[in-house]
Scaffold this motif. Structure first.
Motif, PDB file in Angstrom:
ATOM      1  N   ALA A 120      -5.599   3.819   0.210  1.00 41.40           N
ATOM      2  CA  ALA A 120      -6.482   3.336  -0.852  1.00 41.40           C
ATOM      3  C   ALA A 120      -5.712   3.082  -2.144  1.00 41.40           C
ATOM      4  O   ALA A 120      -6.279   2.587  -3.110  1.00 41.40           O
ATOM      5  CB  ALA A 120      -7.595   4.356  -1.099  1.00 41.40           C
ATOM      6  N   GLU A 121      -4.437   3.414  -2.162  1.00 46.46           N
ATOM      7  CA  GLU A 121      -3.616   3.226  -3.350  1.00 46.46           C
ATOM      8  C   GLU A 121      -2.506   2.227  -3.089  1.00 46.46           C
ATOM      9  O   GLU A 121      -2.188   1.901  -1.948  1.00 46.46           O
ATOM     10  CB  GLU A 121      -3.009   4.564  -3.797  1.00 46.46           C
ATOM     11  CG  GLU A 121      -4.014   5.545  -4.325  1.00 46.46           C
ATOM     12  CD  GLU A 121      -3.359   6.754  -4.957  1.00 46.46           C
ATOM     13  OE1 GLU A 121      -2.187   7.060  -4.642  1.00 46.46           O
ATOM     14  OE2 GLU A 121      -4.028   7.401  -5.783  1.00 46.46           O
ATOM     15  N   TRP A 122      -1.898   1.792  -4.171  1.00 49.33           N
ATOM     16  CA  TRP A 122      -0.777   0.872  -4.126  1.00 49.33           C
ATOM     17  C   TRP A 122       0.510   1.607  -4.466  1.00 49.33           C
ATOM     18  O   TRP A 122       0.481   2.650  -5.121  1.00 49.33           O
ATOM     19  CB  TRP A 122      -0.979  -0.264  -5.129  1.00 49.33           C
ATOM     20  CG  TRP A 122      -2.132  -1.146  -4.763  1.00 49.33           C
ATOM     21  CD1 TRP A 122      -3.424  -1.016  -5.176  1.00 49.33           C
ATOM     22  CD2 TRP A 122      -2.100  -2.263  -3.895  1.00 49.33           C
ATOM     23  NE1 TRP A 122      -4.200  -2.000  -4.622  1.00 49.33           N
ATOM     24  CE2 TRP A 122      -3.403  -2.781  -3.828  1.00 49.33           C
ATOM     25  CE3 TRP A 122      -1.090  -2.896  -3.166  1.00 49.33           C
ATOM     26  CZ2 TRP A 122      -3.733  -3.892  -3.071  1.00 49.33           C
ATOM     27  CZ3 TRP A 122      -1.412  -4.008  -2.417  1.00 49.33           C
ATOM     28  CH2 TRP A 122      -2.718  -4.495  -2.365  1.00 49.33           C
ATOM     29  N   ALA A 123       1.628   1.042  -4.066  1.00 47.28           N
ATOM     30  CA  ALA A 123       2.947   1.548  -4.443  1.00 47.28           C
ATOM     31  C   ALA A 123       3.743   0.390  -5.005  1.00 47.28           C
ATOM     32  O   ALA A 123       3.613  -0.755  -4.557  1.00 47.28           O
ATOM     33  CB  ALA A 123       3.675   2.144  -3.249  1.00 47.28           C
ATOM     34  N   GLY A 124       4.534   0.700  -6.009  1.00 43.30           N
ATOM     35  CA  GLY A 124       5.377  -0.319  -6.606  1.00 43.30           C
ATOM     36  C   GLY A 124       6.569   0.329  -7.260  1.00 43.30           C
ATOM     37  O   GLY A 124       6.750   1.552  -7.186  1.00 43.30           O
ATOM     38  N   ARG A 125       7.389  -0.491  -7.900  1.00 44.71           N
ATOM     39  CA  ARG A 125       8.613   0.017  -8.541  1.00 44.71           C
ATOM     40  C   ARG A 125       8.671  -0.427  -9.990  1.00 44.71           C
ATOM     41  O   ARG A 125       8.335  -1.557 -10.318  1.00 44.71           O
ATOM     42  CB  ARG A 125       9.848  -0.475  -7.803  1.00 44.71           C
ATOM     43  CG  ARG A 125       9.962   0.153  -6.426  1.00 44.71           C
ATOM     44  CD  ARG A 125      11.256  -0.196  -5.747  1.00 44.71           C
ATOM     45  NE  ARG A 125      11.237   0.312  -4.393  1.00 44.71           N
ATOM     46  CZ  ARG A 125      11.763   1.468  -4.016  1.00 44.71           C
ATOM     47  NH1 ARG A 125      12.364   2.231  -4.886  1.00 44.71           N
ATOM     48  NH2 ARG A 125      11.698   1.848  -2.760  1.00 44.71           N
ATOM     49  N   THR A 126       9.176   0.505 -10.809  1.00 43.32           N
ATOM     50  CA  THR A 126       9.420   0.195 -12.209  1.00 43.32           C
ATOM     51  C   THR A 126      10.694  -0.639 -12.302  1.00 43.32           C
ATOM     52  O   THR A 126      11.418  -0.812 -11.310  1.00 43.32           O
ATOM     53  CB  THR A 126       9.612   1.488 -13.032  1.00 43.32           C
ATOM     54  OG1 THR A 126      10.817   2.130 -12.599  1.00 43.32           O
ATOM     55  CG2 THR A 126       8.420   2.426 -12.894  1.00 43.32           C
ATOM     56  N   THR A 127      11.005  -1.093 -13.500  1.00 51.80           N
ATOM     57  CA  THR A 127      12.242  -1.855 -13.692  1.00 51.80           C
ATOM     58  C   THR A 127      13.475  -0.981 -13.466  1.00 51.80           C
ATOM     59  O   THR A 127      14.570  -1.505 -13.284  1.00 51.80           O
ATOM     60  CB  THR A 127      12.297  -2.469 -15.102  1.00 51.80           C
ATOM     61  OG1 THR A 127      12.149  -1.425 -16.066  1.00 51.80           O
ATOM     62  CG2 THR A 127      11.209  -3.511 -15.295  1.00 51.80           C
ATOM     63  N   SER A 128      13.295   0.341 -13.464  1.00 52.70           N
ATOM     64  CA  SER A 128      14.414   1.249 -13.169  1.00 52.70           C
ATOM     65  C   SER A 128      14.365   1.742 -11.720  1.00 52.70           C
ATOM     66  O   SER A 128      14.994   2.738 -11.383  1.00 52.70           O
ATOM     67  CB  SER A 128      14.431   2.424 -14.148  1.00 52.70           C
ATOM     68  OG  SER A 128      13.231   3.162 -14.057  1.00 52.70           O
ATOM     69  N   LYS A 181       0.837  -1.195   0.000  1.00 51.04           N
ATOM     70  CA  LYS A 181       0.000   0.000   0.000  1.00 51.04           C
ATOM     71  C   LYS A 181       0.875   1.249   0.000  1.00 51.04           C
ATOM     72  O   LYS A 181       1.980   1.264   0.555  1.00 51.04           O
ATOM     73  CB  LYS A 181      -0.924   0.011   1.224  1.00 51.04           C
ATOM     74  CG  LYS A 181      -2.009  -1.044   1.155  1.00 51.04           C
ATOM     75  CD  LYS A 181      -2.966  -0.744   0.017  1.00 51.04           C
ATOM     76  CE  LYS A 181      -4.180  -1.635   0.032  1.00 51.04           C
ATOM     77  NZ  LYS A 181      -5.157  -1.228  -0.973  1.00 51.04           N
ATOM     78  N   SER A 182       0.372   2.291  -0.611  1.00 51.50           N
ATOM     79  CA  SER A 182       1.077   3.569  -0.663  1.00 51.50           C
ATOM     80  C   SER A 182       1.198   4.143   0.748  1.00 51.50           C
ATOM     81  O   SER A 182       0.275   4.023   1.565  1.00 51.50           O
ATOM     82  CB  SER A 182       0.306   4.549  -1.550  1.00 51.50           C
ATOM     83  OG  SER A 182       0.825   5.842  -1.448  1.00 51.50           O
ATOM     84  N   ARG A 183       2.331   4.767   1.039  1.00 49.42           N
ATOM     85  CA  ARG A 183       2.532   5.389   2.357  1.00 49.42           C
ATOM     86  C   ARG A 183       1.613   6.593   2.550  1.00 49.42           C
ATOM     87  O   ARG A 183       1.251   6.911   3.668  1.00 49.42           O
ATOM     88  CB  ARG A 183       3.977   5.836   2.515  1.00 49.42           C
ATOM     89  CG  ARG A 183       4.930   4.705   2.753  1.00 49.42           C
ATOM     90  CD  ARG A 183       6.210   5.232   3.330  1.00 49.42           C
ATOM     91  NE  ARG A 183       7.246   5.219   2.311  1.00 49.42           N
ATOM     92  CZ  ARG A 183       8.403   5.811   2.432  1.00 49.42           C
ATOM     93  NH1 ARG A 183       8.693   6.488   3.508  1.00 49.42           N
ATOM     94  NH2 ARG A 183       9.303   5.744   1.479  1.00 49.42           N
TER      95      ARG A 183
END
Length: 170
Positions: free
Chosen positions: A118-126, A112-114
């Motif tokens: 209600a949102e998600w957090a993630g990382r791109t390949t970079s 979950k986003s900090r």
């Protein structure tokens, strides 16, 4: 390092891999660091435009050669230099992040986003953090996200494709 050799390596890397992400560590206020040497660091950061810089104030570490050198850079000057470097890096990151608006990226969902549960957090390949809304996803999923906004520290996006078949089994 020799500046010109370093810049040549950066150019070769970017020629071979235009989307390569470069990061570095910078210690400001090393014993004997002059204003001119610090300005060379700033100049290099402007020229290379690292994606990320991990920057620190010099502090003596017992048992190292540097710990035996006189710490000739006053603490307040070290702090000024660090603030200048970090400000420059925020400008570079913001410019690079804004330039990504409209692009699509696979994003590994980390949780979950900090800022918004209600949102998600993630990382791109970079390794760029992206915050986005999404349903029927979970940690470890890989989703396709279109970047909608760029800030100095992270990106905002919209999920345009749910978990890929490459996602780990739940």
């Amino acid at each position: 390092y020799d500046r010109s050799k370093f810049l040549n390596r950066v150019a070769k890397l970017r020629d071979e891999m235009p989307d390569i992400v470069l990061s570095t560590d910078v210690i400001v206020g090393f014993p004997g660091e002059t204003d001119a040497e610090f300005e060379e660091t700033i100049s290099l950061v402007k020229q290379v435009e690292f994606e990320n810089i991990f920057s620190f104030l010099y502090s003596a570490r017992p048992g190292t050669m540097a710990s035996m050198m006189p710490d000739s850079v006053p603490a307040d000057r070290k702090t000024e230099r660090l603030m200048e470097l970090q400000s420059l890096q925020r400008e570079i990151q913001l410019r690079r992040h804004v330039a990504m608006v409209g692009s699509r990226h696979p994003v590994l969902v980390e949780g979950k986003s900090r800022r918004d549960a209600a949102e998600w957090a993630g990382r791109t390949t970079s390794n760029k953090v992206v915050n986005f809304a999404g349903e029927s996803i979970g940690v470890g999923d890989i989703v396709e996200v279109r970047i909608t906004a760029g800030g100095p520290n992270s990106l905002r996006g919209e999920m345009i494709e749910g978990p890929s078949s490459a996602s780990p089994a739940a």
